[in-house]
Design an enzyme around this catalytic site. Structure first.
Site, PDB file in Angstrom:
ATOM      1  N   ARG A 234       0.648  -1.248  -0.122  1.00 55.16           N
ATOM      2  CA  ARG A 234       0.171  -0.086   0.014  1.00 55.16           C
ATOM      3  C   ARG A 234       0.852   1.253   0.195  1.00 55.16           C
ATOM      4  O   ARG A 234       1.834   1.281   0.904  1.00 55.16           O
ATOM      5  CB  ARG A 234      -1.065   0.076   1.165  1.00 55.16           C
ATOM      6  N   ASP A 258       5.366  -0.298  -6.454  1.00 56.97           N
ATOM      7  CA  ASP A 258       4.215  -0.718  -7.550  1.00 56.97           C
ATOM      8  C   ASP A 258       3.037   0.175  -7.094  1.00 56.97           C
ATOM      9  O   ASP A 258       1.976   0.002  -7.507  1.00 56.97           O
ATOM     10  CB  ASP A 258       3.875  -2.238  -7.541  1.00 56.97           C
ATOM     11  N   GLU A 263      -1.730   7.613  -5.528  1.00 53.16           N
ATOM     12  CA  GLU A 263      -1.699   7.121  -6.774  1.00 53.16           C
ATOM     13  C   GLU A 263      -3.176   7.285  -7.287  1.00 53.16           C
ATOM     14  O   GLU A 263      -3.268   7.214  -8.401  1.00 53.16           O
ATOM     15  CB  GLU A 263      -1.433   5.646  -6.621  1.00 53.16           C
ATOM     16  N   HIS A 295       0.766  -0.151 -10.177  1.00 53.58           N
ATOM     17  CA  HIS A 295      -0.280  -1.041  -9.495  1.00 53.58           C
ATOM     18  C   HIS A 295      -0.631  -2.136 -10.168  1.00 53.58           C
ATOM     19  O   HIS A 295      -1.627  -2.746 -10.424  1.00 53.58           O
ATOM     20  CB  HIS A 295      -1.165  -0.215  -8.952  1.00 53.58           C
TER      21      HIS A 295
END
Length: 330
Positions: A234, A258, A263, A295
């Site tokens: 996260r 990632d 985001e 992601h």
């Protein structure tokens, strides 16, 4: 049940429609995210299905309840974007997918580690331009390195097994010790020892008030000089500005992420024809020792098949009035 999907993409409808042949729910898809402006679109539906960056705060939940929504099905493991206390007060049940394919995220974690180490992304671009020089591409043997894993759920355990296969020493921290740790060869330790002894640190824990900005200036200072930091969990586990300071000083030598704490305004969209306004994110992109993916760690066909099947089973279980095995409560 009549289910409305928010933040849906073509791949969502493809996999969910295929899985729905066994359930026969009425599925509708919206590309728009869930927020206070779009919550009213859920009227006439019995349930909604949302993803990681949808907003389900108290205000949005009130609008959903007024529209008749009784169930929120998360097609992901994380649930930090849902106000669970407000949902309970409004009589809205919340279910999630606690595990889909832990291999997908674990393998992507290793992809980030190996790419950063051996600089294959930079080598690829060089070779395409006819540059075969090796200067600046030197890496290190992963064998024998100490890797610290924070969070030892299903993904963390799979990551540990892969790392042990590479010959790494694996340190692990979690809120409780499980028998699998000894079986795999994980050295269970506290965070202070993990920070101090790890060449590579990888995050695999959920986002909670306790873990928010777990990686900050203070914890970075406890890490080895030249540490590699990986986050496929996260975004808000990491204080991005503190990490940028660590990159500038050289304390953090490699960063692979990632996920990103801001985001929601970036990921899952094609912004290639726009000027990105997030200065912090753009600063991260300026480092040649930072690798960012959008992601995508979960994004394998195996994972999407599993997510669709478990999500639709959660909805069916609710419809049938049976106990919700994957319910999330405040």
């Amino acid at each position: 049940m009549n289910v409305l999907f928010f933040s849906s993409k073509v791949y969502d409808s493809t996999f969910f429609n295929a899985a729905n042949q066994a359930y026969s729910h009425q599925l509708s898809y919206l590309e728009a995210p869930l927020n206070k402006k779009t919550a009213l679109l859920a009227k006439e539906h019995e349930a909604i299905c949302i993803f990681v960056n949808d907003t389900a705060n108290a205000e949005v939940l009130r609008l959903l309840a007024e529209g008749g929504i009784k169930l929120i099905a998360l097609r992901c493991a994380g649930f930090n974007n849902v106000d669970l206390e407000a949902a309970a007060a409004l009589g809205i049940k919340v279910v999630r997918v606690p595990a889909y394919s832990p291999y997908s995220v674990a393998e992507h974690t290793l992809a980030l580690i190996l790419t950063l180490n051996r600089k294959t992304h930079r080598a690829y671009n060089r070779v395409k331009e006819g540059n075969f020089a090796l200067n600046g591409l030197m890496g290190f043997d992963l064998h024998g390195k100490t890797v610290g894993l924070i969070g030892l759920g299903k993904i963390g355990l799979v990551t540990a097994r892969i790392l042990k296969g590479f010959g790494c020493r694996v340190l692990g921290y979690d809120v409780e010790k499980k028998k699998e740790f000894d079986e795999i060869g994980i050295e269970f330790t506290d965070l202070a020892a993990l920070y101090a002894n790890s060449d590579i640190i990888s995050l695999h824990c959920p986002l909670t008030p306790q873990t928010s900005h777990l990686i900050n200036r203070s914890t970075i200072a406890q890490m080895k000089q030249g540490v590699m930091l990986i986050n496929t969990s996260r975004g808000a586990l990491v204080d991005t500005k503190a990490v940028i300071a660590g990159l500038k000083s050289g304390h953090i030598r490699y960063l692979g992420i990632d996920v990103y704490e801001e985001e929601a305004d970036l990921f899952f969209e094609d912004l290639s024809d726009r000027v990105i306004q997030d200065d912090v994110f753009m600063r991260l992109l300026s480092f040649n020792n930072v690798l960012i993916t959008g992601h995508q760690a979960f994004f394998t066909s195996n994972a999407l098949e599993s997510i669709a099947a478990i999500t639709l089973q959660n909805i069916t279980t609710f419809e049938q009035g049976k106990p919700l095995e994957n319910e999330v409560k405040a």
